[in-house]
Design a protein around this motif. Structure first.
Motif, PDB file in Angstrom:
ATOM      1  N   GLU A 270       0.841  -1.203   0.000  1.00  0.00           N
ATOM      2  CA  GLU A 270       0.000   0.000   0.000  1.00  0.00           C
ATOM      3  C   GLU A 270       0.875   1.251   0.000  1.00  0.00           C
ATOM      4  OE1 GLU A 270      -2.504  -0.463   3.415  1.00  0.00           O
ATOM      5  OE2 GLU A 270      -3.854  -1.862   2.403  1.00  0.00           O
ATOM      6  N   ASP A 271       1.914   1.253   0.839  1.00  0.00           N
ATOM      7  CA  ASP A 271       2.830   2.402   0.889  1.00  0.00           C
ATOM      8  C   ASP A 271       3.562   2.571  -0.441  1.00  0.00           C
ATOM      9  OD1 ASP A 271       2.041   2.818   3.500  1.00  0.00           O
ATOM     10  OD2 ASP A 271       3.836   1.895   4.391  1.00  0.00           O
TER      11      ASP A 271
ATOM     12  N   ALA B  73       4.231   5.356  -5.597  1.00  0.00           N
ATOM     13  CA  ALA B  73       4.231   5.308  -7.067  1.00  0.00           C
ATOM     14  C   ALA B  73       3.217   6.292  -7.632  1.00  0.00           C
ATOM     15  CB  ALA B  73       3.931   3.884  -7.543  1.00  0.00           C
ATOM     16  N   LYS B  74       2.031   6.374  -7.031  1.00  0.00           N
ATOM     17  CA  LYS B  74       1.018   7.330  -7.487  1.00  0.00           C
ATOM     18  C   LYS B  74       1.518   8.762  -7.321  1.00  0.00           C
ATOM     19  CE  LYS B  74      -3.055   4.475  -6.768  1.00  0.00           C
ATOM     20  NZ  LYS B  74      -4.272   4.248  -5.994  1.00  0.00           N
ATOM     21  N   GLN B  75       2.141   9.022  -6.181  1.00  0.00           N
ATOM     22  CA  GLN B  75       2.682  10.361  -5.933  1.00  0.00           C
ATOM     23  C   GLN B  75       3.759  10.702  -6.970  1.00  0.00           C
ATOM     24  OE1 GLN B  75       4.554  10.763  -2.115  1.00  0.00           O
ATOM     25  NE2 GLN B  75       4.392  12.990  -2.123  1.00  0.00           N
TER      26      GLN B  75
ATOM     27  N   ARG C  70       3.438  13.934 -14.047  1.00  0.00           N
ATOM     28  CA  ARG C  70       2.364  14.546 -14.840  1.00  0.00           C
ATOM     29  C   ARG C  70       2.385  16.072 -14.680  1.00  0.00           C
ATOM     30  NH1 ARG C  70      -1.287  10.106 -12.797  1.00  0.00           N
ATOM     31  NH2 ARG C  70      -1.036   8.504 -14.376  1.00  0.00           N
ATOM     32  N   GLU C  71       2.551  16.518 -13.434  1.00  0.00           N
ATOM     33  CA  GLU C  71       2.605  17.960 -13.195  1.00  0.00           C
ATOM     34  C   GLU C  71       3.769  18.601 -13.947  1.00  0.00           C
ATOM     35  OE1 GLU C  71       2.584  19.097  -9.049  1.00  0.00           O
ATOM     36  OE2 GLU C  71       0.870  17.791  -8.654  1.00  0.00           O
TER      37      GLU C  71
END
Length: 107
Positions: free
Chosen positions: A83-84, A89-91, A97-98
């Motif tokens: 989960e961490d 990975a999402k962060q 993307r930003e």
């Protein structure tokens, strides 16, 4: 007279009855008692072996239960790690993307 009696359980004789028997009969009684004693000892030995086997099986099950608990704890810990890692990975992807959007907007 009470001293003359051997306990009157099934198959036991009084002392007077024993005194009336011939030596051969007494020896046969003694032999029969010895054989019964040996049979009971063997039965007890077999029961002790069986008891040891059951104790080993019980200990094996305790170990399996203990390992199952440890495995469940490890699975929960791994679940938290995944989960961490997923959140990291999402962060990271959001950050990429930003930056990509910033570069696209500047051009």
């Amino acid at each position: 007279m009470a001293e003359e009696k051997v306990s009157q359980k099934k198959g036991e004789m009084s002392r007077n009855d024993l005194r009336r028997l011939r030596r051969l009969d007494l020896l046969e009684l003694l032999l029969a008692e010895r054989e019964e004693n040996e049979r009971l000892r063997e039965e007890m030995r077999q029961q002790e072996i069986k008891m040891q086997e059951l104790k080993c099986k019980l200990e094996d099950r305790r170990i399996c239960i203990s390992k199952a608990g440890s495995m469940a704890e490890a699975a929960l810990a791994l679940n938290h790690i995944f989960e961490d890692a997923d959140a990291a990975a999402k962060q990271f992807l959001d950050s990429i993307r930003e930056k990509t959007e910033d570069c696209s907007n500047k051009n």
